[in-house]
Design a protein around this motif. Structure first.
Motif, PDB file in Angstrom:
ATOM      1  N   GLY A 267       0.954  -7.230  -3.767  1.00  0.00           N
ATOM      2  CA  GLY A 267       0.521  -8.564  -4.179  1.00  0.00           C
ATOM      3  C   GLY A 267       1.659  -9.402  -4.731  1.00  0.00           C
ATOM      4  O   GLY A 267       1.436 -10.416  -5.369  1.00  0.00           O
ATOM      5  N   GLY A 271      -1.208 -13.277  -2.330  1.00  0.00           N
ATOM      6  CA  GLY A 271      -2.433 -12.974  -3.058  1.00  0.00           C
ATOM      7  C   GLY A 271      -2.347 -13.165  -4.561  1.00  0.00           C
ATOM      8  O   GLY A 271      -1.307 -13.011  -5.173  1.00  0.00           O
ATOM      9  N   LYS A 273      -3.692 -12.234  -8.525  1.00  0.00           N
ATOM     10  CA  LYS A 273      -3.954 -10.995  -9.238  1.00  0.00           C
ATOM     11  C   LYS A 273      -5.430 -10.590  -9.100  1.00  0.00           C
ATOM     12  O   LYS A 273      -5.760  -9.429  -8.867  1.00  0.00           O
ATOM     13  CB  LYS A 273      -3.582 -11.195 -10.697  1.00  0.00           C
ATOM     14  CG  LYS A 273      -3.256  -9.929 -11.411  1.00  0.00           C
ATOM     15  CD  LYS A 273      -2.686 -10.220 -12.764  1.00  0.00           C
ATOM     16  CE  LYS A 273      -2.703  -8.957 -13.595  1.00  0.00           C
ATOM     17  NZ  LYS A 273      -2.308  -9.171 -14.951  1.00  0.00           N
ATOM     18  N   LEU A 276      -6.214  -9.184  -5.747  1.00  0.00           N
ATOM     19  CA  LEU A 276      -5.620  -7.857  -5.575  1.00  0.00           C
ATOM     20  C   LEU A 276      -6.485  -6.800  -6.261  1.00  0.00           C
ATOM     21  O   LEU A 276      -6.702  -5.714  -5.726  1.00  0.00           O
ATOM     22  CB  LEU A 276      -4.204  -7.854  -6.163  1.00  0.00           C
ATOM     23  CG  LEU A 276      -3.357  -6.655  -5.756  1.00  0.00           C
ATOM     24  CD1 LEU A 276      -2.983  -6.737  -4.284  1.00  0.00           C
ATOM     25  CD2 LEU A 276      -2.098  -6.579  -6.602  1.00  0.00           C
ATOM     26  N   TYR A 280      -8.083  -3.664  -4.362  1.00  0.00           N
ATOM     27  CA  TYR A 280      -7.857  -2.254  -4.736  1.00  0.00           C
ATOM     28  C   TYR A 280      -9.205  -1.568  -5.018  1.00  0.00           C
ATOM     29  O   TYR A 280      -9.412  -0.420  -4.667  1.00  0.00           O
ATOM     30  CB  TYR A 280      -6.950  -2.166  -5.975  1.00  0.00           C
ATOM     31  CG  TYR A 280      -5.458  -2.252  -5.681  1.00  0.00           C
ATOM     32  CD1 TYR A 280      -4.971  -2.665  -4.447  1.00  0.00           C
ATOM     33  CD2 TYR A 280      -4.521  -1.900  -6.648  1.00  0.00           C
ATOM     34  CE1 TYR A 280      -3.608  -2.737  -4.188  1.00  0.00           C
ATOM     35  CE2 TYR A 280      -3.147  -1.962  -6.399  1.00  0.00           C
ATOM     36  CZ  TYR A 280      -2.706  -2.391  -5.168  1.00  0.00           C
ATOM     37  OH  TYR A 280      -1.352  -2.453  -4.921  1.00  0.00           O
ATOM     38  N   THR A 301       2.199   2.022  -5.973  1.00  0.00           N
ATOM     39  CA  THR A 301       1.975   0.606  -6.286  1.00  0.00           C
ATOM     40  C   THR A 301       2.822   0.161  -7.474  1.00  0.00           C
ATOM     41  O   THR A 301       3.123   0.954  -8.373  1.00  0.00           O
ATOM     42  CB  THR A 301       0.489   0.302  -6.568  1.00  0.00           C
ATOM     43  OG1 THR A 301       0.360  -1.107  -6.819  1.00  0.00           O
ATOM     44  CG2 THR A 301      -0.055   1.059  -7.765  1.00  0.00           C
ATOM     45  N   ARG A 303       1.614  -2.279  -9.232  1.00  0.00           N
ATOM     46  CA  ARG A 303       0.580  -2.761 -10.171  1.00  0.00           C
ATOM     47  C   ARG A 303      -0.074  -1.573 -10.877  1.00  0.00           C
ATOM     48  O   ARG A 303      -1.281  -1.366 -10.784  1.00  0.00           O
ATOM     49  CB  ARG A 303      -0.480  -3.562  -9.402  1.00  0.00           C
ATOM     50  CG  ARG A 303       0.086  -4.739  -8.645  1.00  0.00           C
ATOM     51  CD  ARG A 303       0.871  -5.630  -9.584  1.00  0.00           C
ATOM     52  NE  ARG A 303       1.466  -6.755  -8.874  1.00  0.00           N
ATOM     53  CZ  ARG A 303       1.167  -8.014  -9.081  1.00  0.00           C
ATOM     54  NH1 ARG A 303       0.258  -8.333  -9.977  1.00  0.00           N
ATOM     55  NH2 ARG A 303       1.778  -8.956  -8.408  1.00  0.00           N
TER      56      ARG A 303
END
Ligand SMILES: C[S@@+](CC[C@H](N)C(=O)[O-])C[C@H]1O[C@@H](n2cnc3c(N)ncnc32)[C@H](O)[C@@H]1O
Length: 340
Positions: A267, A271, A273, A276, A280, A301, A303
Motif C-alpha cells: 500500500g 491505496g 490505509k 489496505l 488484508y 509486509t 504494514r
C-alpha cells in the motif's frame, strides 16, 4: 584444507543461511556476528557447494581479518600493504568494493580509495570499476575489518532469468527463506495468491519440482501471463498451475491448500490505509476458507502493526513467528501463521 568465506545475506535471515549450510555442506563451520546482521563467516573446503546455496547474496574468500586500534586511514593503509593477494599476480585489473558500519572519521569511498591505491602500488595492476578481473572486498564492521576476494559477480538472488520484473518483487533469497519458514512437506499444495512476476513460485518450483503441487495466481491476467513467461524462461512452467484469481475470493478457485507464501501489496504506492486494512482482512478470511486445517501461511509486509492487529482480531490464524528483515532499505516483517 578449509578456507574462510564471508557470505552476505538478507539482514534478519542469518539463521536460514546457517540451516541451509548445515543441510548442504558437510563439516562446514559457521560463525555469526554478535549484534550484526547480513553477514556470516563460514569455514569449508567445499567451495563449489557455496554456489548452490539459495539463501545468500555474495561469497567473499577471506584474505585477512583484522582489528583496528585507532580506526584511521593510515592504520588501514599499513594493514593492507601487508596483505598477500596471490590472485592479483594473474589478474590484469581489479576494483575495491567497501561497506562500512559504525562510527568512523572516513567514508566507505575513502576506504575504497586507500585500499585501491595501496594494492595498485604493490601489484602494479590497472583499476577498472566495470571490466575488472578481481573484485577485492574491504569491509569494516566497527573496528573489525575484512579483506577478501568477491567470488560472485552478480548477486546470487538474481538466479532466475526474468522477462518481466515487478517493481515490488522481493529477492529470491527472501522467497527462499519464507518458503523454509513455511515448512513445506512432500505432496503438499502450495499457493502464492499474489504472484506478481513469480519470484516465490519460481523459488518453490526450483526447490520442489513436482514433489509438491504449486499454484500461482494474481488479480491481473497480464501479470499472470508474464509470471508464466518467467517460469517458462527458467524451464519451470510445467511445475506451476497458473490462475487469474482475486486474493479476497480465493475459495472460488482453490481448496485444501496446505501452504500460502505471499508478498501482498504494502500500500506504499497505491491505496489508502483504510482500503489496505479491508483488503488484508478480506484476504485472511478468504485464505482461511481456501486452506485446510493444517494450513500455514508466511506473509511479508511493511504494514506490520496493522497486520498483526488484523490477524489477532480475525481469530482465524495465530501468529507463530514474526521477524524483521531488511530488504532494499526498508524493514518489512515476515509473519508465520497457522490456522486456528
Ligand atoms: C508486491 S506484488 C508481488 C510481487 C511478487 N512477489 C514478485 O516477486 O513479483 C503484489 C501483487 O499483488 C497483486 N494483487 C493486488 N491485489 C490483488 C488481489 N485482490 N488479488 C490478487 N492479486 C492482487 C498485484 O497485481 C501484484 O502483482
Amino acid at each position: 584444507m578449509s578456507d574462510k568465506f564471508l557470505l552476505t545475506c538478507d539482514p534478519g535471515m542469518e539463521d536460514i543461511v546457517e540451516m541451509e549450510i548445515r543441510e548442504k555442506i558437510r563439516n562446514a563451520k559457521t560463525y555469526r556476528f554478535f549484534n550484526f546482521q547480513g553477514k556470516i563467516l563460514v569455514e569449508t573446503d567445499r567451495v563449489s557447494d557455496l554456489f548452490n546455496l539459495h539463501s545468500i547474496h555474495h561469497i567473499v574468500k577471506m584474505k585477512k581479518e583484522f582489528y583496528l586500534k585507532e580506526a584511521s586511514l593510515d592504520e588501514i593503509r599499513k594493514i593492507i600493504k601487508d596483505v598477500e593477494i596471490e590472485e592479483m599476480e594473474s589478474a590484469k585489473s581489479f576494483r575495491v568494493t567497501s561497506q562500512r558500519y559504525g562510527n568512523h572519521t572516513f567514508t566507505s569511498i575513502d576506504m575504497q580509495k586507500v585500499a585501491g591505491e595501496v594494492i595498485q602500488n604493490k601489484y602494479k595492476k590497472e583499476v577498472s570499476l566495470k571490466e575488472f578481473d578481481l573484485n577485492i572486498r574491504f569491509d569494516l564492521i566497527g573496528n573489525f575489518g575484512f579483506i577478501g576476494i568477491q567470488m560472485t559477480k552478480q548477486p546470487m538472488y538474481k538466479r532466475f532469468k526474468k522477462v518481466f520484473h515487478h517493481s515490488a518483487a522481493i529477492k529470491s533469497t527472501l522467497a527462499y527463506g519464507m518458503i523454509r519458514l513455511a515448512e513445506v512437506k512432500e505432496n503438499q499444495t502450495f499457493l502464492d495468491p499474489m504472484c506478481g512476476s513469480g519470484t516465490i513460485i519460481l523459488e518453490a518450483a526450483s526447490l520442489y519440482k513436482d514433489r509438491i503441487k504449486i499454484f500461482a495466481s494474481d488479480l491481473f491476467p497480464d501479470i499472470v501471463e508474464k509470471a508464466r513467461e518467467n517460469a517458462r524462461e527458467n524451464g519451470l512452467e510445467k511445475f506451476i498451475d497458473f490462475k487469474v484469481a482475486d486474493a479476497t475470493r480465493l475459495e472460488e478457485n482453490f481448496s485444501n491448500i496446505d501452504r500460502i507464501v505471499v508478498n501482498p501489496p504494502y500500500g506504499v504506492k497505491v491505496g489508502k490505509k483504510k482500503d489496505l486494512k479491508a483488503f488484508y482482512w478480506k484476504f485472511l478470511e478468504s485464505s482461511n476458507k481456501a486452506m485446510n486445517q493444517e494450513g500455514r501461511m508466511v506473509l511479508i509486509t511493511l504494514r506490520a502493526d496493522m497486520f498483526r492487529i488484523i490477524v489477532n482480531r480475525s481469530k482465524l490464524f495465530k501468529i507463530v513467528h514474526e521477524r524483521v528483515v531488511e530488504s532494499g532499505g526498508i524493514f518489512p516483517h515476515i509473519f508465520v501463521m497457522e490456522k486456528l
